[in-house]
Every structure is written in C-alpha cells, then in structure tokens.
Design a protein around this motif. Structure first.
Motif, PDB file in Angstrom:
ATOM      1  N   GLY A  40       0.800  -1.223   0.000  1.00 36.03           N
ATOM      2  CA  GLY A  40       0.000   0.000   0.000  1.00 36.03           C
ATOM      3  C   GLY A  40       0.834   1.276   0.000  1.00 36.03           C
ATOM      4  O   GLY A  40       0.295   2.352   0.214  1.00 36.03           O
ATOM      5  N   ARG A  41       2.129   1.148  -0.238  1.00 30.57           N
ATOM      6  CA  ARG A  41       3.008   2.319  -0.179  1.00 30.57           C
ATOM      7  C   ARG A  41       3.705   2.529  -1.512  1.00 30.57           C
ATOM      8  O   ARG A  41       3.917   1.587  -2.256  1.00 30.57           O
ATOM      9  CB  ARG A  41       4.106   2.099   0.874  1.00 30.57           C
ATOM     10  N   ASP A  78      -0.720   0.052   7.499  1.00 30.30           N
ATOM     11  CA  ASP A  78       0.540   0.051   8.247  1.00 30.30           C
ATOM     12  C   ASP A  78       0.608  -1.020   9.325  1.00 30.30           C
ATOM     13  O   ASP A  78       1.510  -0.993  10.161  1.00 30.30           O
ATOM     14  CB  ASP A  78       0.761   1.430   8.894  1.00 30.30           C
ATOM     15  N   GLY A  79      -0.352  -1.946   9.324  1.00 35.70           N
ATOM     16  CA  GLY A  79      -0.324  -3.015  10.312  1.00 35.70           C
ATOM     17  C   GLY A  79      -0.990  -2.595  11.615  1.00 35.70           C
ATOM     18  O   GLY A  79      -1.129  -1.411  11.903  1.00 35.70           O
ATOM     19  N   LEU A  80      -1.412  -3.607  12.381  1.00 29.18           N
ATOM     20  CA  LEU A  80      -2.080  -3.312  13.655  1.00 29.18           C
ATOM     21  C   LEU A  80      -1.133  -2.652  14.650  1.00 29.18           C
ATOM     22  O   LEU A  80      -1.560  -1.880  15.497  1.00 29.18           O
ATOM     23  CB  LEU A  80      -2.662  -4.599  14.257  1.00 29.18           C
ATOM     24  N   PRO A 137     -12.792  -3.345   1.417  1.00 24.34           N
ATOM     25  CA  PRO A 137     -13.357  -2.235   2.196  1.00 24.34           C
ATOM     26  C   PRO A 137     -12.287  -1.428   2.932  1.00 24.34           C
ATOM     27  O   PRO A 137     -12.609  -0.428   3.570  1.00 24.34           O
ATOM     28  CB  PRO A 137     -14.294  -2.940   3.185  1.00 24.34           C
ATOM     29  N   TYR A 138     -11.025  -1.858   2.841  1.00 27.55           N
ATOM     30  CA  TYR A 138      -9.936  -1.169   3.537  1.00 27.55           C
ATOM     31  C   TYR A 138      -8.980  -0.581   2.508  1.00 27.55           C
ATOM     32  O   TYR A 138      -8.719  -1.197   1.481  1.00 27.55           O
ATOM     33  CB  TYR A 138      -9.177  -2.152   4.436  1.00 27.55           C
ATOM     34  N   PRO A 139      -8.406   0.582   2.798  1.00 25.82           N
ATOM     35  CA  PRO A 139      -7.528   1.214   1.798  1.00 25.82           C
ATOM     36  C   PRO A 139      -6.271   0.405   1.483  1.00 25.82           C
ATOM     37  O   PRO A 139      -5.732   0.508   0.385  1.00 25.82           O
ATOM     38  CB  PRO A 139      -7.169   2.563   2.446  1.00 25.82           C
ATOM     39  N   GLY A 140      -5.815  -0.440   2.416  1.00 26.33           N
ATOM     40  CA  GLY A 140      -4.579  -1.186   2.179  1.00 26.33           C
ATOM     41  C   GLY A 140      -4.794  -2.633   1.792  1.00 26.33           C
ATOM     42  O   GLY A 140      -3.849  -3.414   1.769  1.00 26.33           O
ATOM     43  N   ALA A 199      -2.831  -9.086   6.023  1.00 29.36           N
ATOM     44  CA  ALA A 199      -1.921  -8.177   6.723  1.00 29.36           C
ATOM     45  C   ALA A 199      -1.755  -8.596   8.183  1.00 29.36           C
ATOM     46  O   ALA A 199      -0.629  -8.679   8.695  1.00 29.36           O
ATOM     47  CB  ALA A 199      -2.446  -6.744   6.625  1.00 29.36           C
ATOM     48  N   ALA A 200      -2.869  -8.870   8.863  1.00 26.82           N
ATOM     49  CA  ALA A 200      -2.793  -9.218  10.292  1.00 26.82           C
ATOM     50  C   ALA A 200      -2.089 -10.551  10.492  1.00 26.82           C
ATOM     51  O   ALA A 200      -1.306 -10.721  11.439  1.00 26.82           O
ATOM     52  CB  ALA A 200      -4.195  -9.266  10.895  1.00 26.82           C
TER      53      ALA A 200
END
Lengths: 205, 205
Positions: A119-120, B27-29, B103-106, B112-113
């Motif tokens: 995402g970057r 950017d991760g949790l 539904p999430y920008p990344g 990711a999690a």
C-alpha cells in the motif's frame, strides 16, 4: 591496515544486513530501526547508518540480500536441470522447503515485505516488486518450455500458473507460521503439484 | 442527557475502531498508534484510549470488527443457500470481490494481520487465528456437504481444499495490491474454481 579496515567494514555491513532481514521477518522492514540494529550489533546508531546513508538504503540492501538468499536456496540447486516440468517440480519442492524451513525467524521475507509495502509508494516497494517479477519471469519461461515439450497442456496460461504457485506458497507460509500446521509441507507440495497438473485436482472424481 | 451521552460514546468508539481497521490495512495493527488515531479523530490520546483501556484492547476490537465485516460481505449473502458446492462457489465469488474491492484502503485485513502477527505470541495473534479457524470450519462443513452430495470426489480432503482456497485469496490480494494486476479478479475466480474441481487444471491436457 587500510585494506584490513575495508574488509572489516564490508563484514560489518554484511552482518547489519543479516540482522535487518531477521528483524524484518518478525516486525516488518519498517520495524527495522537503526536504534534496534545498533543495540543488537553493539554499535552506535551513527555507526550503523554510516554503512548505508539512510534507513531506506538499509531496507533496499535487505531486499537485495533476501533475493540472493532466495536464488541460492530455491533456484540455484535446480538451475542446471533442463528447462521444463522436471525443473519446475524441483524448484517447487525447494520453494516449499525454503518457506517451511525458513532462513528467517519470522518466516517468508517476501510475504511479509509484500504485505507491508503493497500500500506504499517508493523505492522499497519497487525493489520488492521487481525482485518478485524477476522470479515470475523465470517460472513463466519454464512453464512455456514445459508446454512446448508437451509436458503441460497447450492451453496452459503461464501467468495463471505463476499466480497460483505464488498463492500456494503464501498460504504455506501462513500455515507454517500462524497455524503451526505440521502438515503444511505436505499440503504445499501437493497443492503445487496440482497447479502443475501432476496430481489430480482433489475435488474431481 | 446521560442516555444521549452513552449513545455518543458508542458511536465514537465505533468510529475509532473503523479508523483503526483502515490504518491497520495500510501500516499493520502495530502501526495503529493511539497518537495517530487521536490526530485523525481530532481527539486527545486519553480520549481515544479511554474507550478501550489499552492499545491491545483496541487492536482486539479491530480484529472483532473485521471479522464482522468479512462475515457480512462474504458469508451472509450466501448463507441462505443449501450447504454444498453451490454455496461454496457463491462464497468464493464473494470472497474474491471482498479482496479485490477491499473495504480497507490497504487491502485484505486478514493477510496483513496474519503476516504481522504470525511470529508473535499474545491475545491479538490468538484472536486473528481464532477468527480464521472459524472461517475454515464453515468452509470445511460445506466441502463435506458437497462431498456427501457427490458434487466433489469421495477422496476430497476438506482441509487440503481450505488450505488451497486460502492460498488463492492471499495470492489474489498480492496481485491486486502489490502488482495492481487488472486480471487479478478473473485469475482468482478461475483458481478457486480449479481448487473446487469446477474447471480443469490449467496444466492438464
């Protein structure tokens, strides 16, 4: 003495990159802070950053090194085989072992870096993507060779095959790392063979 | 007035969780800091953390909410269908759309999690794994129903099928996010159908 110092500097730089890869596999490339590296290396922050110039250069060095490790473990053992299905299968088996017996404490460097940087924008993302595309092209060439040799069906879509091989290896990393699934290696090998049409689809009569 | 305040507090808490999921996808949790949330919400740090008690509780609330979003988008539209292959295919199509039109920008919260927490111990990892295992069991039940109905081959291994479905969706997220592949959706749908034996393996004659 200057020559010895230059060798020392290269060795220190190499050790910093090694630690950076290990930290990145656990906490992401953004989690590789100069402060943490300095602590683990017993160096000053200025001493660490002096070898690279910036955190981004250090991250890029870690990506470059991880690509070398991947090539050494997954590609080079099979590189001498004839192009085609036999080499693809050898590469797939080595890929499974590379993921399951990861050289990094946190598992697959590429799954982590891909997830972190997808995402970057920036040079690190570009380097991760370029390394992955390079591997894709190697696989695509062998899928094409196998198709030309009649080992794979004429209608085989090389990019679809590579898409599926990548998915299996990411799922394998998740099975090994998050699920701690002892059958992950066997499942990964079976899934890769199924993508290559070497075993029947499990869901087909 | 107290009742109105309680409703306001719930709404504010809900908005914080929503922002936390969005930040986590990028950017991760661990990148979801109370300070960043406070800035984006126009609140004080104490005001943000007061709704949860700790950063970990906030992360757990984000995992819980992401599980609700996933269930609403992927499971609930198909839940009324008969168990078996038809429902599996409907769920797979919804899963592909959920990943591609995230539904999430990344992109995919779970990829990711999973990647972020697979090397850590603690309640957040446990919550991520529990949510994923819950989804696995739903899929496994439908694979079993499809097998019993003769829609899948008798030797079908439900956990192998789920391992492969998970891999495809992770690869799809990578294709969509990192590669920005416009054919990702089509490749994902095709790969999931191949796992379920609905289309031929691409590599078989």
């Amino acid at each position: 003495m200057p020559r010895r110092s230059a060798v020392d500097a290269l060795e220190t730089r190499s050790e910093i990159v090694q630690r950076a890869m290990e930290l990145a596999s656990l906490d992401g490339l953004e989690g590789v802070t100069v402060g943490r590296l300095a602590t683990t290396m017993g160096m000053s922050k200025a001493g660490v950053i002096g070898h690279f110039g910036s955190k981004e250069r250090l991250q890029l060095a870690a990506v470059q090194r991880a690509a070398e490790v991947f090539a050494r473990e997954v590609w080079q053992p099979a590189a001498g085989l004839e192009p085609g299905l036999e080499r693809l299968l050898a590469v797939c088996d080595a890929w499974v072992d590379h993921v399951v017996r990861s050289p990094y404490p946190g598992g697959c460097f590429w799954t982590a870096a891909s997830s972190e940087f997808d995402g970057r924008a920036g040079e690190v993302r570009d380097a991760v993507l370029a390394a992955m595309r390079g591997w894709d092209e190697i696989l695509i060439a062998d899928v094409r060779a196998a198709t030309t040799a009649g080992e794979l069906a004429p209608e085989t879509d090389p990019r679809q095959v590579v898409f599926e091989l990548r998915g299996v290896t990411m799922g394998l990393n998740q099975a090994a790392q998050l699920y701690a699934d002892p059958r992950g290696r066997a499942r990964g090998r079976r899934a890769l063979r199924r993508v290559l049409g070497v075993v029947e689809a499990p869901a087909r009569a």
